[in-house]
Write a protein that holds these residues in place. Structure first.
Motif, short mmCIF file in Angstrom:
data_model
loop_
_atom_site.label_atom_id
_atom_site.label_comp_id
_atom_site.label_asym_id
_atom_site.label_seq_id
_atom_site.Cartn_x
_atom_site.Cartn_y
_atom_site.Cartn_z
N ALA A 159 0.80 -1.22 0.00
CA ALA A 159 0.00 0.00 0.00
C ALA A 159 0.84 1.27 0.00
CB ALA A 159 -0.94 0.01 1.21
N PHE A 160 1.97 1.24 0.71
CA PHE A 160 2.74 2.47 0.90
C PHE A 160 4.18 2.39 0.42
CE2 PHE A 160 -0.31 2.05 4.51
CZ PHE A 160 -1.21 3.00 4.08
N GLY A 161 4.60 1.22 -0.05
CA GLY A 161 5.96 1.07 -0.53
C GLY A 161 7.01 1.09 0.56
N THR A 162 6.59 0.90 1.82
CA THR A 162 7.54 0.90 2.93
C THR A 162 8.10 -0.49 3.15
OG1 THR A 162 5.75 0.54 4.52
CG2 THR A 162 6.38 2.83 4.08
N SER A 163 9.33 -0.55 3.59
CA SER A 163 9.97 -1.83 3.81
C SER A 163 10.59 -1.87 5.20
CB SER A 163 11.06 -2.07 2.74
OG SER A 163 11.69 -3.31 2.93
N GLN A 164 9.92 -2.55 6.10
CA GLN A 164 10.40 -2.72 7.47
C GLN A 164 10.42 -4.21 7.79
OE1 GLN A 164 11.53 -0.54 9.58
NE2 GLN A 164 10.75 1.48 8.94
N PRO A 165 11.34 -4.66 8.65
CA PRO A 165 11.34 -6.08 9.03
C PRO A 165 10.05 -6.44 9.76
CG PRO A 165 12.82 -4.81 10.44
CD PRO A 165 12.41 -3.90 9.33
N VAL A 166 9.67 -7.70 9.69
CA VAL A 166 8.43 -8.16 10.32
C VAL A 166 8.42 -7.81 11.80
CG1 VAL A 166 7.10 -10.21 10.93
CG2 VAL A 166 8.04 -9.98 8.63
N GLU A 167 9.58 -7.90 12.45
CA GLU A 167 9.67 -7.63 13.89
C GLU A 167 9.20 -6.21 14.24
OE1 GLU A 167 12.06 -10.94 12.71
OE2 GLU A 167 12.09 -8.85 12.03
N HIS A 168 9.35 -5.30 13.32
CA HIS A 168 8.93 -3.92 13.53
C HIS A 168 7.42 -3.83 13.78
CE1 HIS A 168 8.75 0.46 12.87
NE2 HIS A 168 7.70 0.22 12.10
N TYR A 169 6.66 -4.77 13.23
CA TYR A 169 5.20 -4.71 13.31
C TYR A 169 4.62 -5.57 14.43
CZ TYR A 169 5.64 -2.44 8.79
OH TYR A 169 5.98 -1.57 7.77
N LEU A 170 5.46 -6.24 15.20
CA LEU A 170 4.94 -7.08 16.29
C LEU A 170 4.15 -6.29 17.32
CD1 LEU A 170 7.94 -9.54 16.80
CD2 LEU A 170 5.63 -10.12 16.01
N PRO A 171 4.62 -5.11 17.79
CA PRO A 171 3.80 -4.35 18.74
C PRO A 171 2.46 -3.93 18.15
CG PRO A 171 6.06 -3.56 18.76
CD PRO A 171 5.95 -4.49 17.59
N HIS A 172 2.47 -3.55 16.88
CA HIS A 172 1.23 -3.17 16.19
C HIS A 172 0.28 -4.36 16.13
CE1 HIS A 172 -1.32 -1.18 13.15
NE2 HIS A 172 -1.39 -2.38 12.60
N ALA A 173 0.81 -5.53 15.81
CA ALA A 173 -0.02 -6.74 15.73
C ALA A 173 -0.61 -7.08 17.09
CB ALA A 173 0.81 -7.90 15.19
N ASP A 174 0.20 -6.96 18.12
CA ASP A 174 -0.28 -7.23 19.48
C ASP A 174 -1.43 -6.29 19.86
OD1 ASP A 174 0.17 -8.51 22.24
OD2 ASP A 174 0.38 -6.38 22.69
N ALA A 175 -1.24 -5.00 19.57
CA ALA A 175 -2.28 -4.01 19.89
C ALA A 175 -3.56 -4.28 19.10
CB ALA A 175 -1.76 -2.61 19.60
N ALA A 176 -3.41 -4.67 17.83
CA ALA A 176 -4.58 -4.94 16.99
C ALA A 176 -5.38 -6.13 17.52
CB ALA A 176 -4.14 -5.20 15.55
N VAL A 177 -4.68 -7.17 17.96
CA VAL A 177 -5.36 -8.34 18.52
C VAL A 177 -6.13 -7.96 19.78
CG1 VAL A 177 -4.98 -10.56 19.67
CG2 VAL A 177 -3.82 -10.05 17.51
N ARG A 178 -5.53 -7.12 20.61
CA ARG A 178 -6.16 -6.74 21.88
C ARG A 178 -7.45 -5.94 21.68
NH1 ARG A 178 -2.84 -7.77 26.21
NH2 ARG A 178 -0.68 -8.30 25.67
N THR A 179 -7.62 -5.29 20.55
CA THR A 179 -8.86 -4.55 20.31
C THR A 179 -10.06 -5.48 20.13
OG1 THR A 179 -8.66 -4.50 17.89
CG2 THR A 179 -7.56 -2.71 19.14
N GLY A 180 -9.78 -6.71 19.71
CA GLY A 180 -10.87 -7.64 19.44
C GLY A 180 -11.56 -7.39 18.10
N ASN A 181 -10.99 -6.50 17.30
CA ASN A 181 -11.62 -6.12 16.03
C ASN A 181 -10.86 -6.61 14.80
OD1 ASN A 181 -13.74 -4.67 17.28
ND2 ASN A 181 -12.39 -2.91 17.56
N LEU A 182 -9.84 -7.44 15.01
CA LEU A 182 -9.07 -7.97 13.89
C LEU A 182 -9.52 -9.40 13.60
CD1 LEU A 182 -6.69 -7.57 11.90
CD2 LEU A 182 -5.19 -8.49 13.67
N TYR A 183 -9.74 -9.69 12.32
CA TYR A 183 -10.24 -10.99 11.93
C TYR A 183 -9.35 -11.62 10.86
CZ TYR A 183 -14.44 -9.69 14.48
OH TYR A 183 -15.32 -9.31 15.46
N LEU A 184 -9.34 -12.94 10.86
CA LEU A 184 -8.55 -13.70 9.90
C LEU A 184 -9.45 -14.66 9.14
CD1 LEU A 184 -5.57 -14.60 12.25
CD2 LEU A 184 -5.54 -12.87 10.45
#
Length: 272
Positions: A159-184
């Motif tokens: 979407a944005f052309g940004t390139s960060q290692p997966v580890e960079h997004y772990l806190p974001h993923a944790d926060a998203a799960v805690r909202t209860g609004n993320l689905y797979l």
């Protein structure tokens, strides 16, 4: 001319704003932040809101004549000079409104501007669920955090052309799960796609971060996932809304195929 307003102000429920509400749905989200800048005019026909550090969003009533809109935006810019911090990184608004603001703002400050992104807003009032799509919808849990971080890295890249290692997004993923609004969307016990509901207002609920892992694309998984979320949102008595990149015909066709209809364009303009 400009006045501050509270998050629950009646202007957010006025007939004029509601005509463009889907297109400007992030305004509902922004005004809820405690440190948000919330400005309106005495006649409530303009809204200017900003979450600190980000580009502000601007809404001007579509009921105004073109000359009135231009004058109102020019008056807004004049009044913004009185703010302690009015050096904004850009502006997000209906395309013509965004260009008028950007032209006047940058002319006054000796800056240049360019359109960074053109978005198409959508709403869905009747879902057309794809048939013959394998898999099931699950609410994301902590066990899924590593794969959600991987999906988020892929989404940011696409979407944005940004390139960060997966580890960079772990806190974001944790926060998203805690909202209860993320689905797979799960196929054979493995996650293949994700999406989340990010903000509910009085009438609408926005869906974003729709992503399918590259090796599982073209199977309808994201379409079915979003369709299932739409059914949930409609059952709450709300209208599902989302934004799609105007330069991505595939995603636009996917959303239209499951019942989303266009509700107006939004331009994100950056200053430099």
């Amino acid at each position: 001319m400009l006045q501050s307003f509270a998050a629950g102000d009646a202007v957010l429920h006025s007939a004029e704003f509601m005509k463009n509400e889907v297109q400007h749905s992030l305004i509902h989200n922004i005004v809820d932040y405690p440190d948000a800048l919330r400005l309106t005019t005495s006649d409530r026909r303009l809204l200017f809101v900003q979450s600190k550090g980000y580009s502000p969003w601007l809404w001007v009533s579509g009921e105004l004549e073109p000359a009135q809109r231009i004058r109102l935006i020019e008056q807004l810019i004049e009044n913004l000079e009185e703010l302690p911090d009015s050096d904004f990184p850009g502006i997000t608004a209906e395309p013509q409104t965004a260009r008028i603001f950007a032209g006047a703002y940058c002319a006054a400050r000796g800056k240049l501007y360019h359109t960074n992104m053109l978005l198409e807003s959508y709403q869905c009032t009747e879902v057309r669920k794809p048939s013959s799509v394998q898999g099931t919808l699950v609410q994301a849990a902590t066990v899924h955090i590593p794969v959600i971080a991987e999906f988020t890295a892929g989404f940011a890249r696409d979407a944005f052309g940004t390139s960060q290692p997966v580890e960079h997004y772990l806190p974001h993923a944790d926060a998203a799960v805690r909202t209860g609004n993320l689905y797979l969307w799960m196929v054979g016990g493995a996650p293949v796609a994700m999406a989340k509901t990010v903000h509910r207002s009085a009438r609408i609920c926005r869906i974003n971060d729709v992503y399918t892992s590259r090796e599982f694309r073209k199977h309808g998984y994201a379409s079915r996932l979003v369709a299932e979320l739409c059914e949930q949102v409609l059952a709450e008595g709300l209208i599902p809304v989302l934004f799609a990149d105007g330069k991505n015909p595939d995603s636009n066709k996917v959303y239209q195929s499951i019942g989303f209809v266009q509700a107006g364009k939004i331009a994100e303009i950056k200053f430099e």
